[in-house]
Design a protein around this motif. Structure first.
Motif, mmCIF file in Angstrom:
data_model
loop_
_atom_site.group_PDB
_atom_site.id
_atom_site.type_symbol
_atom_site.label_atom_id
_atom_site.label_comp_id
_atom_site.label_asym_id
_atom_site.label_seq_id
_atom_site.Cartn_x
_atom_site.Cartn_y
_atom_site.Cartn_z
ATOM 1 N N PRO A 166 35.275 42.898 34.072
ATOM 2 C CA PRO A 166 35.234 43.087 35.123
ATOM 3 C C PRO A 166 34.861 44.671 35.762
ATOM 4 O O PRO A 166 35.817 45.097 34.557
ATOM 5 C CB PRO A 166 35.710 42.209 36.008
ATOM 6 N N GLY A 167 34.148 45.188 35.667
ATOM 7 C CA GLY A 167 34.752 46.299 36.587
ATOM 8 C C GLY A 167 35.850 46.646 36.922
ATOM 9 O O GLY A 167 36.683 45.535 37.898
ATOM 10 N N PHE A 168 36.174 47.573 37.486
ATOM 11 C CA PHE A 168 37.458 47.979 37.667
ATOM 12 C C PHE A 168 37.339 48.870 39.529
ATOM 13 O O PHE A 168 38.324 49.448 39.878
ATOM 14 C CB PHE A 168 39.076 48.542 37.228
ATOM 15 N N TYR A 169 35.952 49.697 39.260
ATOM 16 C CA TYR A 169 35.760 50.739 40.445
ATOM 17 C C TYR A 169 35.984 49.685 41.675
ATOM 18 O O TYR A 169 36.234 51.007 42.587
ATOM 19 C CB TYR A 169 34.545 51.131 40.559
ATOM 20 N N THR A 173 43.050 44.146 44.060
ATOM 21 C CA THR A 173 44.443 43.899 43.722
ATOM 22 C C THR A 173 44.809 42.375 43.344
ATOM 23 O O THR A 173 46.221 42.363 43.345
ATOM 24 C CB THR A 173 45.115 44.403 45.376
ATOM 25 N N ARG A 174 43.653 41.697 43.065
ATOM 26 C CA ARG A 174 44.126 39.852 43.123
ATOM 27 C C ARG A 174 43.721 40.076 41.808
ATOM 28 O O ARG A 174 41.981 40.314 41.997
ATOM 29 C CB ARG A 174 44.103 39.910 44.930
ATOM 30 N N VAL A 175 43.582 39.197 41.340
ATOM 31 C CA VAL A 175 42.855 38.107 40.352
ATOM 32 C C VAL A 175 41.171 37.303 40.878
ATOM 33 O O VAL A 175 40.425 37.596 40.154
ATOM 34 C CB VAL A 175 43.889 37.082 39.052
ATOM 35 N N GLU A 176 41.658 37.274 41.524
ATOM 36 C CA GLU A 176 40.240 36.522 42.928
ATOM 37 C C GLU A 176 38.897 37.230 42.825
ATOM 38 O O GLU A 176 37.831 37.230 42.646
ATOM 39 C CB GLU A 176 40.750 35.925 43.698
ATOM 40 N N GLN A 177 39.430 39.020 42.695
ATOM 41 C CA GLN A 177 38.717 40.026 43.403
ATOM 42 C C GLN A 177 38.641 39.930 41.972
ATOM 43 O O GLN A 177 37.051 40.761 42.055
ATOM 44 C CB GLN A 177 39.186 41.100 43.384
ATOM 45 N N ILE A 178 38.762 39.643 40.979
ATOM 46 C CA ILE A 178 38.170 40.098 39.512
ATOM 47 C C ILE A 178 37.379 39.278 39.112
ATOM 48 O O ILE A 178 36.052 39.674 38.309
ATOM 49 C CB ILE A 178 39.381 40.994 38.810
ATOM 50 N N ASP A 212 37.777 38.811 50.246
ATOM 51 C CA ASP A 212 38.978 39.111 50.611
ATOM 52 C C ASP A 212 39.200 38.588 52.314
ATOM 53 O O ASP A 212 40.946 38.486 52.146
ATOM 54 C CB ASP A 212 38.992 40.288 50.310
ATOM 55 N N THR A 213 38.877 39.218 53.099
ATOM 56 C CA THR A 213 39.066 38.994 54.295
ATOM 57 C C THR A 213 40.109 37.516 55.145
ATOM 58 O O THR A 213 40.543 36.716 55.588
ATOM 59 C CB THR A 213 38.095 39.458 55.250
#
Ligand SMILES: Cc1cc2nc3c(=O)[nH]c(=O)nc-3n(C[C@H](O)[C@H](O)[C@H](O)COP(=O)(O)O)c2cc1C
Length: 217
Positions: A166-169, A173-178, A212-213
């Motif tokens: 996964p990118g980090f750009y 802030t959470r594992v779910e986003q990754i 996220d929302t």
């Protein structure tokens, strides 16, 4: 309704499989889900039991995984690993795309060499011979030359190798986003709409993904 094969094998990263099943069914796909024995072990270890106990029986794990993560309006059909009578085992079924997520080095090797010893391998084989979309979300590190050569072989045959990298750009802030970042990239290649990731440069800024929302981020 788009028909998609989701193969889950025994590489680490069961969370990717869970997010993929969730997103595909949310997008209204008719998902054929096939999980290898090692895949069920990893699901049990990483997701259902979170390392607390020895894995449960594989069929129970697969059923629990499907009921926990599949949602409407799509559907999920659990396919037996040895069930070569499933439509996905033949080019005559018109399934346009398959995702193997996560994809172990072992399954990568089987697809690279056309050995097709189970339904996941066979479905990979069919997608390649029919020139349809096959996305392999591989997970292993570091890679041996054997892994790299197998990745080159399936790429030459038409697969999309998408290492779980996964990118980090998006500044997660959470594992779910990754996890969603990787699954969103896979769904882009499968042609399935989603809102799992913020797209770089759209509206001149990075915006949070809709999920996220919903999750209260
Ligand atoms: C907890 C756990 C994690 C594993 N992680 C990986 C991995 O990240 N990548 C990999 O290629 N194999 C991994 N393996 C090994 C595979 O599960 C093993 O090679 C298996 O035979 C793969 O079979 P399959 O492709 O039919 O699922 C892992 C095994 C376990 C039990």
């Amino acid at each position: 309704m788009k028909r998609i094969f989701l193969g889950v094998t025994g590489a680490s990263g069961a969370a990717y499989a869970a997010a993929a099943l969730q997103a595909l069914t949310a997008a209204g796909c008719d998902v054929g889900l096939c999980v290898s024995r090692a895949g069920a072990h990893v699901i049990s270890h990483e997701l259902l039991l979170a390392g607390r106990e020895a894995p449960k029986d594989p069929d129970g794990v697969i059923r629990e995984f499907a009921s926990r993560y599949a949602g409407g309006p799509g559907t999920v059909t659990i396919l037996g690993l040895e069930d070569l009578t499933a439509p996905f085992a033949s080019g005559s079924s018109l399934a346009p795309a398959a995702l193997i997520c996560p994809c172990s080095g072992s399954t990568l090797a089987a697809i690279a060499h056309g050995t097709a010893r189970n339904l996941i391998h066979r479905c990979g084989d069919v997608m390649l011979k029919e020139r349809r979309t096959l996305v392999l979300m591989t997970r292993e590190t570091p890679l041996s030359l054997i892994h790299i050569e197998n990745m080159a072989a399936v790429t030459r045959a038409g697969a999309i190798v998408m290492p779980a990298s996964p990118g980090f750009y998006n500044i997660p802030t959470r594992v779910e986003q990754i996890v969603d970042f990787m699954v969103g990239k896979a769904l882009d290649h499968l042609g399935v709409p989603h809102e799992l990731l913020a797209r770089w440069g759209e509206d001149g800024q990075m915006i949070p993904a809709a999920s996220d929302t919903e999750r209260g981020a």
